[in-house]
Design a protein around this motif. Structure first.
Motif, mmCIF file in Angstrom:
data_model
loop_
_atom_site.group_PDB
_atom_site.id
_atom_site.type_symbol
_atom_site.label_atom_id
_atom_site.label_comp_id
_atom_site.label_asym_id
_atom_site.label_seq_id
_atom_site.Cartn_x
_atom_site.Cartn_y
_atom_site.Cartn_z
ATOM 1 N N PRO A 59 -5.580 -1.233 -10.435
ATOM 2 C CA PRO A 59 -5.214 -1.559 -11.827
ATOM 3 C C PRO A 59 -3.855 -2.235 -11.950
ATOM 4 O O PRO A 59 -3.386 -2.480 -13.053
ATOM 5 N N PHE A 60 -3.223 -2.542 -10.798
ATOM 6 C CA PHE A 60 -1.842 -3.017 -10.812
ATOM 7 C C PHE A 60 -1.696 -4.533 -10.651
ATOM 8 O O PHE A 60 -0.585 -5.023 -10.446
ATOM 9 N N LEU A 61 -2.785 -5.275 -10.739
ATOM 10 C CA LEU A 61 -2.711 -6.710 -10.454
ATOM 11 C C LEU A 61 -1.669 -7.419 -11.317
ATOM 12 O O LEU A 61 -0.830 -8.161 -10.809
ATOM 13 N N GLU A 62 -1.720 -7.226 -12.630
ATOM 14 C CA GLU A 62 -0.774 -7.920 -13.511
ATOM 15 C C GLU A 62 0.661 -7.465 -13.254
ATOM 16 O O GLU A 62 1.595 -8.262 -13.303
ATOM 17 N N ALA A 63 0.828 -6.175 -12.966
ATOM 18 C CA ALA A 63 2.169 -5.671 -12.653
ATOM 19 C C ALA A 63 2.700 -6.316 -11.381
ATOM 20 O O ALA A 63 3.874 -6.709 -11.293
ATOM 21 N N CYS A 64 1.827 -6.461 -10.377
ATOM 22 C CA CYS A 64 2.236 -7.082 -9.115
ATOM 23 C C CYS A 64 2.555 -8.562 -9.297
ATOM 24 O O CYS A 64 3.516 -9.077 -8.714
#
Length: 259
Positions: A59-64
C-alpha cells in the motif's frame, strides 16, 4: 524505492523502534510542487527486477514515489523527507486496513511502515541522499573536575554537538591532552546519530582512561567533533573532523580552531 536499497537494512531496521513522524512538511504548496517536479517514471518502493520482490510496494507505492522524489529534489533535508515518508505510510495503512475490523492487518502494515522508514533513515539513506553534505558544529561546553578513587582528580568536558548538514549522520567526540595525545572518545564504541539540525551533548573525560587524570592532562586540551562519512561503506568507519575546540583546563574556556 532507491534501487540500491539493501534488503539487509530492512531486516536490521526491525530491531529498533523508529521515532514518531511529525506533521508533514510536504503539505506546503511550494515544497510539494518542487518534489512532484522531480518525479521519475520508475520511482517505487523496490524499483525493478529482483528488488521489486525484496521491497514490495504494497500500500506504500505513492509514499515511496514521493519519498524518492523528495530526496532527488533537495527541497527538504533527509530527516524531513523520511518523517513525511513515515506519515504517508501510516496514512496508507489507515486507508487500506482500518483498525476495525482489520486490526491484525493494520498492525502488520504499521510494522512494515516502520521497517521501510528505518531502512531509509539510516546510513544507507544518508549515502543515497543526493547532494548530501557532511558538517557538524560544537555548541556550549561545560567542564567539571572531581575527585575519583583514591582522591585522584579527574576532568570531564561536555559539549553540545549539532548536525549542521542536510542528512542523518553519526558523530563522535575525542579528547586530546595538551601534547595532542588521545585520551578518550565519546560515546565510546557506539556513535551518536543525529538528524539534520538536531543537537545533543557528548561527554569525555579522564576517569575511564588508563593512567590519565586531570593533573597529567596538562594545562590545555582539545575536543574534536568527528563524523562517520556515509559516502563510503568502510566497516571500520570513515571519520571526518568537522569541528575543534582548544580549551584551557584552569578556566574551562574554549576557543574554536580552524581545521
Amino acid at each position: 524505492m532507491h534501487r540500491v536499497l539493501l534488503a539487509a537494512a530492512l531486516i536490521a531496521s526491525t530491531l529498533t523502534a523508529p521515532a514518531l513522524a511529525e506533521s508533514r512538511f510536504r503539505d506546503n504548496a511550494v515544497v510539494s510542487a518542487s518534489v512532484l517536479g522531480a518525479r521519475e517514471a520508475l520511482d517505487a518502493c523496490g524499483g525493478r527486477d529482483v528488488l521489486d520482490l525484496i521491497v514490495p510496494d504494497g500500500p506504500f507505492l505513492e509514499a515511496c514515489k514521493f519519498h524518492d522524489a523528495c530526496y532527488r529534489s533537495g527541497a527538504l533535508d533527509q530527516g524531513v523527507c523520511d518523517a513525511d515518508f513515515l506519515s504517508d505510510m501510516r496514512e496508507a495503512c489507515d486507508a487500506t486496513y482500518p483498525k476495525t475490523p482489520a486490526g491484525g492487518k493494520h498492525a502488520a502494515c504499521e510494522v512494515a511502515a516502520y521497517t521501510y522508514y528505518r531502512a531509509v533513515n539510516s546510513r544507507f539513506g544518508s549515502m543515497l541522499y543526493p547532494g548530501g553534505v557532511t558538517e557538524g558544529q560544537f555548541g556550549a561546553v561545560t567542564q567539571t573536575v572531581s575527585a575519583g578513587f583514591g582522591g585522584t582528580r579527574h576532568l570531564q568536558a561536555c559539549a553540545e554537538a549539532r548536525n549542521a548538514s542536510n542528512r542523518k549522520l553519526r558523530f563522535f567526540m575525542t579528547l586530546h591532552d595538551s601534547k595532542g595525545a588521545w585520551v578518550a572518545t565519546a560515546p565510546g564504541a557506539a556513535s551518536l546519530s543525529l538528524q539534520p539540525g538536531e543537537t545533543k551533548t557528548l561527554c569525555a573525560g579522564t576517569s575511564l582512561a588508563l593512567f590519565r587524570n586531570a593533573a597529567n592532562l596538562g594545562d590545555a586540551y582539545a575536543l574534536t567533533l568527528k563524523v562517520d562519512d556515509p559516502a563510503t561503506l568502510n566497516p571500520f568507519g570513515d571519520l571526518v573532523d568537522v569541528d575543534r575546540l582548544d580549551c584551557t583546563a584552569a578556566s574551562g574556556k574554549c576557543a574554536r580552531r580552524s581545521l
